[in-house]
Scaffold this motif. Structure first.
Motif, mmCIF file in Angstrom:
data_model
loop_
_atom_site.group_PDB
_atom_site.id
_atom_site.type_symbol
_atom_site.label_atom_id
_atom_site.label_comp_id
_atom_site.label_asym_id
_atom_site.label_seq_id
_atom_site.Cartn_x
_atom_site.Cartn_y
_atom_site.Cartn_z
ATOM 1 N N ARG A 244 36.332 39.681 49.560
ATOM 2 C CA ARG A 244 37.611 39.077 49.882
ATOM 3 C C ARG A 244 37.357 37.781 50.645
ATOM 4 O O ARG A 244 36.260 37.569 51.132
ATOM 5 N N PRO A 245 38.357 36.872 50.773
ATOM 6 C CA PRO A 245 39.768 37.029 50.422
ATOM 7 C C PRO A 245 39.993 36.980 48.917
ATOM 8 O O PRO A 245 39.092 36.599 48.161
ATOM 9 N N PRO A 246 41.187 37.361 48.474
ATOM 10 C CA PRO A 246 41.490 37.365 47.044
ATOM 11 C C PRO A 246 41.314 35.975 46.434
ATOM 12 O O PRO A 246 41.609 34.966 47.072
ATOM 13 N N PHE A 247 40.809 35.956 45.206
ATOM 14 C CA PHE A 247 40.588 34.676 44.533
ATOM 15 C C PHE A 247 41.762 34.289 43.637
ATOM 16 O O PHE A 247 41.827 33.161 43.127
ATOM 17 N N TRP A 248 42.695 35.214 43.444
ATOM 18 C CA TRP A 248 43.787 34.975 42.502
ATOM 19 C C TRP A 248 44.874 36.003 42.768
ATOM 20 O O TRP A 248 44.615 37.042 43.371
#
Length: 290
Positions: free
Chosen positions: A228-232
């Protein structure tokens, strides 16, 4: 005496002859059934709003409009489901835009719009994508049934630097294949239901997936780390065969669209925010994932 007897008989005869014949009981109204398929197995979180819609429709319609769930990816592959929906094999489908880019390439851009669904609808974004879906696939976009969930990367072994991605095989959908390649890994396309076995057997070394839902598929058993953090961010959409929608009565059309609008504007985001908090906490405290 004869008159005394005759008079009551005449009164009785008049009552019998004047009585309205008993009417047969009205046959119960047969409910309208909307056959539905989901791209995920029944209890997967992405379907939660479908079951909420199912409950509300039946209650608000008095049982005259019902969703009849036929199954998940065992019925039809997620990558072929919208084509089947457009041909009228079933009436309704809960799916991801990433699964039908071959029919409607533009649909993935819905995931790139930030903000709550209510704001997107007010700005005309939902109507715009509804029009594209109708024109290119013959399906109506009823609503967005999963909030903008972040996508993370999950791997079998720790990845601490960019070079660690080189040579890895990562499960992906067409939407984010360019990212996987840019990391130096090789993308592998497969259904969500195949990820567990593929990870277990080493067919793939990792996978990209929403932050909510890995525990439902027991995927936490086959990965060690979450990047993480989220990529999408990705949303899931509820679609309906356009002809099937048009065959509904005006009253049922309004009930369906109004109820779905209330769910995706008021119910979806808080629901998935709570699920994310619970899942992240349990992954760390109960399962020791990093």
């Amino acid at each position: 005496m004869r008159k005394a007897i005759l008079f009551p008989l005449l009164v009785l005869l008049a009552v019998v002859l004047g009585r309205t014949p008993a009417q047969p009981a009205a046959a119960p109204v047969k409910p309208v059934l909307i056959t539905a398929v989901t791209s995920w197995f029944k209890d997967y979180p992405s379907n939660d709003a479908v079951w909420e819609l199912q409950r509300q429709l039946e209650r608000k319609s008095g049982g005259s409009l019902k969703i009849d769930w036929k199954g998940g990816p065992e019925i039809v592959s997620p990558f072929e489901a919208v084509d089947a929906l457009s041909r009228g094999v079933f009436h309704m489908l809960n799916t991801s835009g990433a699964y039908y880019t071959q029919l409607v390439p533009e649909v993935v851009f819905l995931d790139y719009f930030d903000g709550p669904i209510k704001a997107l609808r007010a700005a005309g974004v939902i109507d715009f994508f509804d029009k594209i879906n109708q024109e290119k696939a013959g399906v109506k976009l009823l609503g967005v049934v999963r909030g903008a969930s972040g996508y993370a990367l999950y791997t079998r072994k720790p990845v601490t630097k960019l070079e660690d991605f080189k040579g890895l095989k990562i499960r992906a959908t067409p939407t984010y294949v360019p990212l996987i390649k840019a990391l130096g890994a090789s993308p592998v396309t497969m259904r969500p239901g195949d990820i567990y076995t593929a990870m277990e057997r080493g067919v793939v070394d990792g996978f990209a997936f929403p932050e909510v839902g890995t525990m439902d598929l027991k995927l936490h058993e086959v990965y060690c780390c979450m990047i993480r953090p989220p990529f999408w961010t990705g949303r899931t959409v509820l679609l309906m065969n356009l002809q099937a929608f048009q065959k509904l009565s005006p009253e049922h059309q309004k009930l369906l669209t109004d109820t779905m609008r209330n769910i995706d504007e008021q119910w979806v985001e808080p629901h998935f925010k709570k699920l994310l908090e619970i899942e992240l906490r349990e992954l760390v405290t109960k399962h020791g994932r990093k």
